[in-house]
Write a protein that holds these residues in place. Structure first.
Motif, PDB file in Angstrom:
ATOM      1  N   GLY A  12       0.782  -1.230   0.000  1.00 47.25           N
ATOM      2  CA  GLY A  12       0.000   0.000   0.000  1.00 47.25           C
ATOM      3  C   GLY A  12       0.813   1.278   0.000  1.00 47.25           C
ATOM      4  O   GLY A  12       0.258   2.373   0.033  1.00 47.25           O
ATOM      5  N   PHE A  13       2.145   1.170  -0.049  1.00 46.06           N
ATOM      6  CA  PHE A  13       3.000   2.354   0.012  1.00 46.06           C
ATOM      7  C   PHE A  13       3.303   2.873  -1.384  1.00 46.06           C
ATOM      8  O   PHE A  13       3.845   2.164  -2.227  1.00 46.06           O
ATOM      9  CB  PHE A  13       4.317   2.030   0.730  1.00 46.06           C
ATOM     10  CG  PHE A  13       4.196   1.904   2.217  1.00 46.06           C
ATOM     11  CD1 PHE A  13       4.593   2.933   3.047  1.00 46.06           C
ATOM     12  CD2 PHE A  13       3.667   0.760   2.788  1.00 46.06           C
ATOM     13  CE1 PHE A  13       4.477   2.825   4.429  1.00 46.06           C
ATOM     14  CE2 PHE A  13       3.549   0.631   4.158  1.00 46.06           C
ATOM     15  CZ  PHE A  13       3.948   1.673   4.979  1.00 46.06           C
ATOM     16  N   ASN A  23      11.236  -6.864  -7.451  1.00 44.32           N
ATOM     17  CA  ASN A  23      12.081  -5.994  -6.633  1.00 44.32           C
ATOM     18  C   ASN A  23      11.522  -5.836  -5.230  1.00 44.32           C
ATOM     19  O   ASN A  23      12.280  -5.797  -4.248  1.00 44.32           O
ATOM     20  CB  ASN A  23      12.231  -4.621  -7.294  1.00 44.32           C
ATOM     21  CG  ASN A  23      13.170  -4.646  -8.478  1.00 44.32           C
ATOM     22  OD1 ASN A  23      14.176  -5.348  -8.458  1.00 44.32           O
ATOM     23  ND2 ASN A  23      12.860  -3.876  -9.509  1.00 44.32           N
ATOM     24  N   MET A  24      10.207  -5.746  -5.118  1.00 44.49           N
ATOM     25  CA  MET A  24       9.596  -5.621  -3.797  1.00 44.49           C
ATOM     26  C   MET A  24       9.826  -6.877  -2.967  1.00 44.49           C
ATOM     27  O   MET A  24      10.091  -6.809  -1.765  1.00 44.49           O
ATOM     28  CB  MET A  24       8.104  -5.324  -3.919  1.00 44.49           C
ATOM     29  CG  MET A  24       7.803  -3.867  -4.268  1.00 44.49           C
ATOM     30  SD  MET A  24       6.041  -3.503  -4.379  1.00 44.49           S
ATOM     31  CE  MET A  24       5.540  -3.769  -2.684  1.00 44.49           C
ATOM     32  N   LYS A  56       2.562   0.772   8.571  1.00 41.25           N
ATOM     33  CA  LYS A  56       1.436   0.124   7.894  1.00 41.25           C
ATOM     34  C   LYS A  56       0.127   0.376   8.619  1.00 41.25           C
ATOM     35  O   LYS A  56      -0.923   0.544   7.994  1.00 41.25           O
ATOM     36  CB  LYS A  56       1.685  -1.379   7.787  1.00 41.25           C
ATOM     37  CG  LYS A  56       0.565  -2.171   7.120  1.00 41.25           C
ATOM     38  CD  LYS A  56       0.407  -1.797   5.655  1.00 41.25           C
ATOM     39  CE  LYS A  56      -0.639  -2.650   4.957  1.00 41.25           C
ATOM     40  NZ  LYS A  56      -0.744  -2.381   3.511  1.00 41.25           N
ATOM     41  N   ARG A  57       0.156   0.364   9.933  1.00 47.71           N
ATOM     42  CA  ARG A  57      -1.078   0.523  10.712  1.00 47.71           C
ATOM     43  C   ARG A  57      -0.806   1.423  11.905  1.00 47.71           C
ATOM     44  O   ARG A  57       0.253   1.373  12.517  1.00 47.71           O
ATOM     45  CB  ARG A  57      -1.568  -0.845  11.191  1.00 47.71           C
ATOM     46  CG  ARG A  57      -2.865  -0.814  12.002  1.00 47.71           C
ATOM     47  CD  ARG A  57      -3.266  -2.222  12.402  1.00 47.71           C
ATOM     48  NE  ARG A  57      -3.547  -3.036  11.218  1.00 47.71           N
ATOM     49  CZ  ARG A  57      -3.454  -4.370  11.196  1.00 47.71           C
ATOM     50  NH1 ARG A  57      -3.044  -5.018  12.265  1.00 47.71           N
ATOM     51  NH2 ARG A  57      -3.753  -5.034  10.091  1.00 47.71           N
ATOM     52  N   GLY A  58      -1.795   2.263  12.233  1.00 50.63           N
ATOM     53  CA  GLY A  58      -1.679   3.137  13.393  1.00 50.63           C
ATOM     54  C   GLY A  58      -1.097   4.498  13.036  1.00 50.63           C
ATOM     55  O   GLY A  58      -1.056   4.902  11.879  1.00 50.63           O
ATOM     56  N   SER A  59      -0.636   5.206  14.056  1.00 50.27           N
ATOM     57  CA  SER A  59      -0.022   6.523  13.869  1.00 50.27           C
ATOM     58  C   SER A  59       0.988   6.751  14.984  1.00 50.27           C
ATOM     59  O   SER A  59       0.871   6.172  16.068  1.00 50.27           O
ATOM     60  CB  SER A  59      -1.094   7.628  13.874  1.00 50.27           C
ATOM     61  OG  SER A  59      -1.865   7.556  15.056  1.00 50.27           O
ATOM     62  N   VAL A  60       1.985   7.570  14.711  1.00 45.12           N
ATOM     63  CA  VAL A  60       3.011   7.869  15.705  1.00 45.12           C
ATOM     64  C   VAL A  60       3.270   9.363  15.739  1.00 45.12           C
ATOM     65  O   VAL A  60       3.002  10.079  14.768  1.00 45.12           O
ATOM     66  CB  VAL A  60       4.345   7.127  15.415  1.00 45.12           C
ATOM     67  CG1 VAL A  60       4.141   5.628  15.364  1.00 45.12           C
ATOM     68  CG2 VAL A  60       4.973   7.616  14.116  1.00 45.12           C
ATOM     69  N   ASN A  78       2.912   5.935   5.641  1.00 46.36           N
ATOM     70  CA  ASN A  78       3.991   6.911   5.500  1.00 46.36           C
ATOM     71  C   ASN A  78       5.294   6.423   6.130  1.00 46.36           C
ATOM     72  O   ASN A  78       5.342   5.405   6.818  1.00 46.36           O
ATOM     73  CB  ASN A  78       3.572   8.246   6.130  1.00 46.36           C
ATOM     74  CG  ASN A  78       2.612   9.009   5.245  1.00 46.36           C
ATOM     75  OD1 ASN A  78       2.997   9.662   4.287  1.00 46.36           O
ATOM     76  ND2 ASN A  78       1.325   8.904   5.549  1.00 46.36           N
ATOM     77  N   VAL A  79       6.335   7.184   5.882  1.00 49.76           N
ATOM     78  CA  VAL A  79       7.686   6.848   6.317  1.00 49.76           C
ATOM     79  C   VAL A  79       8.091   7.771   7.461  1.00 49.76           C
ATOM     80  O   VAL A  79       7.692   8.928   7.504  1.00 49.76           O
ATOM     81  CB  VAL A  79       8.672   7.034   5.143  1.00 49.76           C
ATOM     82  CG1 VAL A  79      10.089   6.672   5.543  1.00 49.76           C
ATOM     83  CG2 VAL A  79       8.231   6.211   3.945  1.00 49.76           C
TER      84      VAL A  79
END
Length: 219
Positions: A12-13, A23-24, A56-60, A78-79
């Motif tokens: 999903g990125f 490659n992935m 992948k899941r959640g937030s920081v 996100n990264v």
């Protein structure tokens, strides 16, 4: 962790979409995967030193380890930790906290550097992420100079709902209420009391509604 599970993780990125399946799959072989419980501190300078993270899941939330102030929020897909690629000294001055239960993959910065040399799309994608961070910082500085406290808080709340919210059946945008008033004060360069007063007034005026779990506004 099985490679196929990590592949699901990265699928999903946007950062990896131009690489192709083969490659992935190769990248997945060198990735580490972890579950982070809500409230846990993610040590960017110890346990996960010199790593780049994919959420992948959640937030920081990313916090300055010296001042304890919140720098920015990262949502799923996100990264973060990308500073390890550009400025190692600055990277160790950051710490991340899980705002909810999270699933992350991470890779050592040296391995990531090798990958971005092979794949131009990865390099461009990470530079874009880093550039967006700088743009947000510049916007905060500009807002501090030209906007009053109440305006900064109102615009932050609106942006937060746009970024983290989802449409519901009643015609509202609803997001998890993940940030304390102190966090919002850090992010808007105001005081916790000012945040409380402005948000309370916004609720009285019907602009937003919130409780300990959720915050919402009409579309």
């Amino acid at each position: 962790m099985k490679v196929i599970t990590k592949y699901w993780f990265l699928e999903g990125f946007n950062l990896f979409k131009k690489l192709g399946i083969l490659n992935m799959m190769k990248i997945c072989e060198i990735l580490e995967m972890d579950n982070i419980e809500k409230g846990k501190r993610i040590e960017l300078k110890d346990e996960y030193k010199d790593s780049v993270f994919f959420l992948k899941r959640g937030s920081v939330k990313i916090v300055d380890s010296n001042s304890g102030t919140v720098k920015y929020i990262v949502k799923r897909g996100n990264v973060f930790g990308e500073l390890a690629l550009y400025d190692e000294e600055a990277a160790i001055e950051e710490v991340a906290y899980a705002l909810e239960n999270c699933v992350i993959c991470y890779i050592e910065s040296k391995q990531m550097e090798s990958l971005i040399e092979k794949h131009k799309s990865l390099k461009n994608g990470l530079l874009k992420v880093y550039g967006l961070r700088i743009q947000k910082l510049e916007r905060r500085l500009n807002d501090l100079l030209f906007k009053d406290s109440a305006t900064r808080i109102k615009e932050f709340v609106s942006d937060y709902l746009e970024d983290f919210g989802e449409d519901d059946k009643t015609g509202k945008i609803i997001a998890k209420n993940l940030l304390s008033h102190k966090d919002i004060a850090n992010l808007t360069n105001t005081s916790r009391q000012t945040v409380s007063n402005v948000m309370s007034n916004m609720r009285k005026e019907g602009v937003i509604d919130y409780n300990v779990e959720f915050i919402s506004k009409n579309k």
